[in-house]
Design an enzyme around this catalytic site. Structure first.
Site, PDB file in Angstrom:
ATOM      1  N   HIS A  55       1.119  10.777  -2.111  1.00 12.36           N
ATOM      2  CA  HIS A  55      -0.139  11.479  -2.369  1.00 12.36           C
ATOM      3  C   HIS A  55      -1.279  10.732  -1.696  1.00 12.36           C
ATOM      4  O   HIS A  55      -1.064   9.683  -1.088  1.00 12.36           O
ATOM      5  CB  HIS A  55      -0.371  11.686  -3.865  1.00 12.36           C
ATOM      6  CG  HIS A  55      -0.514  10.448  -4.695  1.00 12.36           C
ATOM      7  ND1 HIS A  55       0.514   9.553  -4.904  1.00 12.36           N
ATOM      8  CD2 HIS A  55      -1.583   9.951  -5.383  1.00 12.36           C
ATOM      9  CE1 HIS A  55       0.097   8.576  -5.691  1.00 12.36           C
ATOM     10  NE2 HIS A  55      -1.171   8.788  -5.978  1.00 12.36           N
ATOM     11  N   HIS A  57      -4.189   9.174  -2.701  1.00 18.05           N
ATOM     12  CA  HIS A  57      -5.018   8.095  -3.237  1.00 18.05           C
ATOM     13  C   HIS A  57      -4.955   6.850  -2.353  1.00 18.05           C
ATOM     14  O   HIS A  57      -3.887   6.527  -1.821  1.00 18.05           O
ATOM     15  CB  HIS A  57      -4.613   7.778  -4.670  1.00 18.05           C
ATOM     16  CG  HIS A  57      -5.043   8.823  -5.656  1.00 18.05           C
ATOM     17  ND1 HIS A  57      -4.518   8.922  -6.923  1.00 18.05           N
ATOM     18  CD2 HIS A  57      -5.970   9.817  -5.551  1.00 18.05           C
ATOM     19  CE1 HIS A  57      -5.091   9.928  -7.564  1.00 18.05           C
ATOM     20  NE2 HIS A  57      -5.974  10.481  -6.758  1.00 18.05           N
ATOM     21  N   ASP A  59      -4.725   3.723  -2.815  1.00 17.05           N
ATOM     22  CA  ASP A  59      -3.711   2.704  -3.109  1.00 17.05           C
ATOM     23  C   ASP A  59      -2.294   3.223  -2.831  1.00 17.05           C
ATOM     24  O   ASP A  59      -1.312   2.564  -3.194  1.00 17.05           O
ATOM     25  CB  ASP A  59      -3.836   2.193  -4.549  1.00 17.05           C
ATOM     26  CG  ASP A  59      -3.568   3.251  -5.605  1.00 17.05           C
ATOM     27  OD1 ASP A  59      -3.884   4.439  -5.355  1.00 17.05           O
ATOM     28  OD2 ASP A  59      -3.050   2.901  -6.684  1.00 17.05           O
ATOM     29  N   HIS A  60      -2.212   4.369  -2.151  1.00 16.26           N
ATOM     30  CA  HIS A  60      -0.923   4.906  -1.722  1.00 16.26           C
ATOM     31  C   HIS A  60      -0.893   5.267  -0.247  1.00 16.26           C
ATOM     32  O   HIS A  60       0.180   5.292   0.355  1.00 16.26           O
ATOM     33  CB  HIS A  60      -0.544   6.127  -2.561  1.00 16.26           C
ATOM     34  CG  HIS A  60      -0.236   5.778  -3.975  1.00 16.26           C
ATOM     35  ND1 HIS A  60       1.048   5.603  -4.445  1.00 16.26           N
ATOM     36  CD2 HIS A  60      -1.054   5.507  -5.027  1.00 16.26           C
ATOM     37  CE1 HIS A  60       1.011   5.253  -5.725  1.00 16.26           C
ATOM     38  NE2 HIS A  60      -0.263   5.193  -6.093  1.00 16.26           N
ATOM     39  N   HIS A 113      -0.948  14.939 -10.915  1.00 17.70           N
ATOM     40  CA  HIS A 113      -1.784  13.749 -10.729  1.00 17.70           C
ATOM     41  C   HIS A 113      -2.769  14.032  -9.597  1.00 17.70           C
ATOM     42  O   HIS A 113      -3.975  13.839  -9.737  1.00 17.70           O
ATOM     43  CB  HIS A 113      -0.867  12.565 -10.413  1.00 17.70           C
ATOM     44  CG  HIS A 113      -1.578  11.273 -10.156  1.00 17.70           C
ATOM     45  ND1 HIS A 113      -2.297  10.617 -11.127  1.00 17.70           N
ATOM     46  CD2 HIS A 113      -1.665  10.508  -9.036  1.00 17.70           C
ATOM     47  CE1 HIS A 113      -2.806   9.502 -10.616  1.00 17.70           C
ATOM     48  NE2 HIS A 113      -2.439   9.414  -9.353  1.00 17.70           N
ATOM     49  N   ASP A 132       3.026   8.282  -8.453  1.00 14.45           N
ATOM     50  CA  ASP A 132       2.322   8.227  -9.735  1.00 14.45           C
ATOM     51  C   ASP A 132       2.609   9.444 -10.603  1.00 14.45           C
ATOM     52  O   ASP A 132       1.933   9.659 -11.608  1.00 14.45           O
ATOM     53  CB  ASP A 132       0.814   8.136  -9.500  1.00 14.45           C
ATOM     54  CG  ASP A 132       0.368   6.775  -8.996  1.00 14.45           C
ATOM     55  OD1 ASP A 132       1.221   5.885  -8.859  1.00 14.45           O
ATOM     56  OD2 ASP A 132      -0.839   6.612  -8.725  1.00 14.45           O
ATOM     57  N   HIS A 170       3.727   1.747  -9.998  1.00 12.18           N
ATOM     58  CA  HIS A 170       2.886   0.759 -10.688  1.00 12.18           C
ATOM     59  C   HIS A 170       3.663   0.078 -11.815  1.00 12.18           C
ATOM     60  O   HIS A 170       4.580   0.667 -12.396  1.00 12.18           O
ATOM     61  CB  HIS A 170       1.652   1.427 -11.297  1.00 12.18           C
ATOM     62  CG  HIS A 170       0.671   1.934 -10.292  1.00 12.18           C
ATOM     63  ND1 HIS A 170      -0.343   1.163  -9.788  1.00 12.18           N
ATOM     64  CD2 HIS A 170       0.546   3.149  -9.704  1.00 12.18           C
ATOM     65  CE1 HIS A 170      -1.062   1.878  -8.927  1.00 12.18           C
ATOM     66  NE2 HIS A 170      -0.530   3.089  -8.860  1.00 12.18           N
TER      67      HIS A 170
END
Length: 252
Positions: A55, A57, A59-60, A113, A132, A170
């Site tokens: 996805h 975000h 941090d991805h 998400h 996530d 995570h």
């Protein structure tokens, strides 16, 4: 057999490098930290050839451009989230297939998400990279999707073979366990699982990956169709129960 190299990234992310020792291809599963991925791959003598984003975000997908510039790799990302992701070469959606050497990964729509979140399921290797969408004893916050959408996504994951290893993005499991015990206090499987998690985290050991059959028995978000949980949280409807659990976790 495919090899998975797992390592910590940022504050609580996990990085994953998926390597086929026959073709020598290596895929980054998401890119939270470009330097860490490049360092870990070099340390193992692996050449990064692909990036598989779950996805958008940061941090991805935040390391896409730097890793592509360093390696020339091909970036695969979900079509619905594509406008927010850098350096994409191929957009994918539910039902599409990507290959790593002789292995194939099937795209699963796990939106909720984010609207376009996908998971990468590698049936032959018995593993799924779920980003996530699903965590050990938890699930992602519902930032963009709706409860019906997210529950439908979880039903797709519930339908995978029970022995599937789930690679979550995570290390949230200790916190998730505290909420799960609050949500489902009479679940013996959950109680035993929570004790194991506490022991592992006390030794600074990872709780990821997790096996689907264990999550099916203990993860309250996957059990929103359970009558006891519905009575406690949602009054007989799986979607309402899931929504109630997610809202409660947001403020727990």
């Amino acid at each position: 057999m495919l090899e998975v190299h797992q390592f910590p990234c940022l504050s609580d992310n996990y990085g994953f490098l998926l390597h086929d020792p026959v073709s020598l291809e290596t895929a980054c599963i998401d890119t939270p930290d470009a330097d860490a991925y490049l360092r870990e791959a070099a340390g193992r003598g692996w050449q990064i050839t692909q990036i598989w984003n779950t996805h958008w975000h940061p941090d991805h997908a935040g390391g896409n451009a730097a890793i592509k510039a360093a390696t020339g790799c091909v970036v695969v990302a979900p079509e619905v989230d594509a406008s927010k992701i850098e350096a994409i070469d191929r957009m994918v959606k539910h039902g599409d297939v990507v290959s790593l050497g002789g292995y194939s990964a099937q795209m699963i729509d796990v939106g909720g998400h984010t609207k376009g979140h996908v998971a990468y399921h590698v049936p032959e290797a018995g593993m799924a990279f779920v980003g996530d969408a699903l965590f050990a004893l938890g699930c992602g916050r519902m930032f963009e999707g709706t409860a019906p959408q997210f529950w439908a996504s979880l039903l797709r994951l519930k339908a995978l073979p029970p022995q599937t290893m789930l690679y979550c993005a995570h290390e949230y499991t200790a916190s998730n366990a505290r909420f799960a015990l609050h949500a489902d206090p009479d679940n013996r499987e959950l109680a035993a699982y929570a004790e194991e998690i506490a022991t592992r985290r006390a030794k600074d050991q990872p709780t990821v990956p997790t096996k689907l059959d264990r999550e099916l028995a203990a993860n309250p978000f996957l059990r929103a169709d359970d009558l006891m949980l519905q009575t406690r949280w949602g009054g007989g409807d799986a979607i309402a129960t899931f929504a109630a659990l997610r809202a409660a976790k947001d403020t727990f």
